[in-house]
Design a protein around this motif. Structure first.
Motif, PDB file in Angstrom:
ATOM      1  N   ASP A   1       2.614  -1.552  -2.417  1.00  0.00           N
ATOM      2  CA  ASP A   1       3.812  -2.396  -2.210  1.00  0.00           C
ATOM      3  C   ASP A   1       4.845  -1.686  -1.338  1.00  0.00           C
ATOM      4  OD1 ASP A   1       2.849  -4.528  -3.637  1.00  0.00           O
ATOM      5  OD2 ASP A   1       3.909  -4.046  -5.503  1.00  0.00           O
ATOM      6  N   HIS A   2       4.836  -0.351  -1.390  1.00  0.00           N
ATOM      7  CA  HIS A   2       5.802   0.405  -0.579  1.00  0.00           C
ATOM      8  C   HIS A   2       5.489   0.337   0.919  1.00  0.00           C
ATOM      9  CE1 HIS A   2       8.358   1.931  -3.689  1.00  0.00           C
ATOM     10  NE2 HIS A   2       7.350   2.447  -4.367  1.00  0.00           N
TER      11      HIS A   2
ATOM     12  N   ALA B   1       5.894  -2.038   2.650  1.00  0.00           N
ATOM     13  CA  ALA B   1       6.990  -2.818   3.270  1.00  0.00           C
ATOM     14  C   ALA B   1       7.944  -1.897   4.024  1.00  0.00           C
ATOM     15  CB  ALA B   1       7.737  -3.602   2.200  1.00  0.00           C
TER      16      ALA B   1
ATOM     17  N   GLU C   1       9.130  -1.274   8.573  1.00  0.00           N
ATOM     18  CA  GLU C   1      10.473  -1.337   9.177  1.00  0.00           C
ATOM     19  C   GLU C   1      10.407  -0.694  10.563  1.00  0.00           C
ATOM     20  OE1 GLU C   1      13.405  -2.469   7.804  1.00  0.00           O
ATOM     21  OE2 GLU C   1      12.473  -3.100   5.929  1.00  0.00           O
TER      22      GLU C   1
ATOM     23  N   THR D   1      -3.865  -2.184   3.524  1.00  0.00           N
ATOM     24  CA  THR D   1      -2.549  -1.539   3.662  1.00  0.00           C
ATOM     25  C   THR D   1      -2.589  -0.487   4.762  1.00  0.00           C
ATOM     26  OG1 THR D   1      -2.205  -1.852   1.270  1.00  0.00           O
ATOM     27  CG2 THR D   1      -0.730  -0.326   2.389  1.00  0.00           C
TER      28      THR D   1
END
Length: 388
Positions: A143-144, A146, A150, A188
């Motif tokens: 989940d990190h 995300a 950036e 991922t």
């Protein structure tokens, strides 16, 4: 402790005080020490001088209690029957993890400026996932991703996307039989690699185009290729250009455009490039001959200028430089990393002490890892970088 704006690897790269030269002459006869005996002595120093409660929190896999826990976790798999003070190594790993977890509320969440192997939250998640074999923790780690997407997130290993790729590889190895989790990890990783590859060139960190393993291009290429070798052909031209930066001496510049030829250490210089090339060589068949020439020449500069006066460690010391050498040269450099030699260097005023003396990358835990490599004759890899 190095501040947020002066990362540990960068701090290690700064010039030593004028009273201490950067390195000392390598003119003593070839010697070796008993690696198993030295491993036990190093581990004993680690738990005696830096027991869990005395290691300050922070640092992820790079320094601090999580880094020491990671060492003990890894060594337990290599030495399942070894005990220190009557406790097996995985018990010691758990004790250092507990020290980190006690401070978990103080750890900053992963951010674009700190999301590589030095991030405590993600390093804890990765270690917990592999020790508890817990799929939910893997999902949390993924989940990190995300933060990795950036646009301002850096790409290097210590604070950026490349380090996250290492954590994903670490976890992937523990879930080989779980198809859904492997798929999640690989999806991922694909997303993160695509973001790194889409970043403008040269890759920069803090506005500088670094070359080395910790903050630079060779570290980023290595983490991509070890995570997914199918990207190697797309990186061949980039790697070829990087090989051309080698100085006449055999060393490599820390950043571009090249400045003075001065830093011969894993984080900035030939040792990190050599270690990286050795672990990705098989994926670049067209560059084999060239890589071999570069490695041979780089090792000459490490042999000549690699006995550093910084406290022996993986990142910017003799320990990391030893792991970039081979055979008797590796064994000879390791003799300068014993407790006895470090004391002698201190007495002679030839030692720049570590800010993080217990650490995997800056101190005793890293020395223990290198002695284990010597003892078991493992591939000379760097734990947390290219060991998987």
């Amino acid at each position: 402790m190095s501040g947020e704006n002066t990362p540990p690897a960068e701090a290690g790269a700064q010039a030593a005080p004028k009273s201490i030269p950067r390195f000392f002459r390598n003119d003593a006869p070839l010697t070796r020490r008993d690696p198993h005996k030295q491993l036990l002595a190093s581990l004993d120093r680690l738990i005696t001088d830096y027991p869990p409660h005395r290691v300050p929190p922070g640092g992820g896999l790079y320094y601090g209690p999580i880094s020491v826990a990671f060492l003990f976790y890894t060594l337990h798999n290599i030495y399942p029957d070894l005990k220190l003070d009557d406790y097996p190594l995985n018990t010691w790993s758990a004790a250092y993890i507990e020290q980190a977890q006690a401070h978990i509320k103080e750890f900053p969440a992963p951010s674009p400026s700190k999301c590589g192997v030095s991030n405590d939250i993600m390093s804890l998640l990765a270690l917990y996932a592999i020790t508890a074999k817990d799929p939910d923790t893997v999902k949390e780690l993924c989940d990190h991703a995300a933060v990795m997407l950036e646009p301002e997130t850096s790409n290097e290993w210590l604070y950026g996307r490349a380090g996250y790729l290492y954590l994903l590889r670490l976890v992937r190895g523990a879930f080989a039989g779980n198809k859904d989790i492997i798929e999640l990890i690989e999806d991922t990783a694909d997303e993160v690699i695509e973001n790194i590859m889409a970043s403008s060139r040269p890759w920069k960190w803090h506005g500088k185009a670094y070359v080395g393993a910790v903050h630079g291009a060779i570290g980023i290429i290595t983490q991509i290729v070890l995570t997914d070798p199918s990207w190697a052909p797309k990186l061949e031209a980039e790697l070829g250009a990087l090989l051309s930066y080698q100085y006449e001496s055999g060393n490599f510049p820390s950043s571009l455009p090249p400045g003075r030829d001065k830093l011969v250490q894993f984080c900035h210089g030939a040792p990190g490039v050599v270690a990286s090339l050795l672990s990705i060589r098989r994926y670049f068949p067209e560059l084999h001959d060239r890589m071999d020439r570069v490695i041979a020449k780089a090792r000459e500069s490490i042999w000549e200028r690699g006995l550093l006066t910084k406290e022996p460690c993986l990142c910017h010391g003799i320990t990391g430089n030893a792991l970039a050498l081979d055979g008797k040269q590796f064994e000879h450099f390791m003799t300068y990393t014993t407790g006895h030699e470090i004391k002698l260097m201190g007495k002679d005023g030839m030692l720049e002490k570590s800010d993080d003396p217990s650490a995997l990358w800056c101190g005793e835990a890293g020395r223990a890892w290198a002695w284990a490599v010597a003892d078991k004759q493992l591939e000379r890899r760097f734990l947390g970088y290219n060991d998987i």
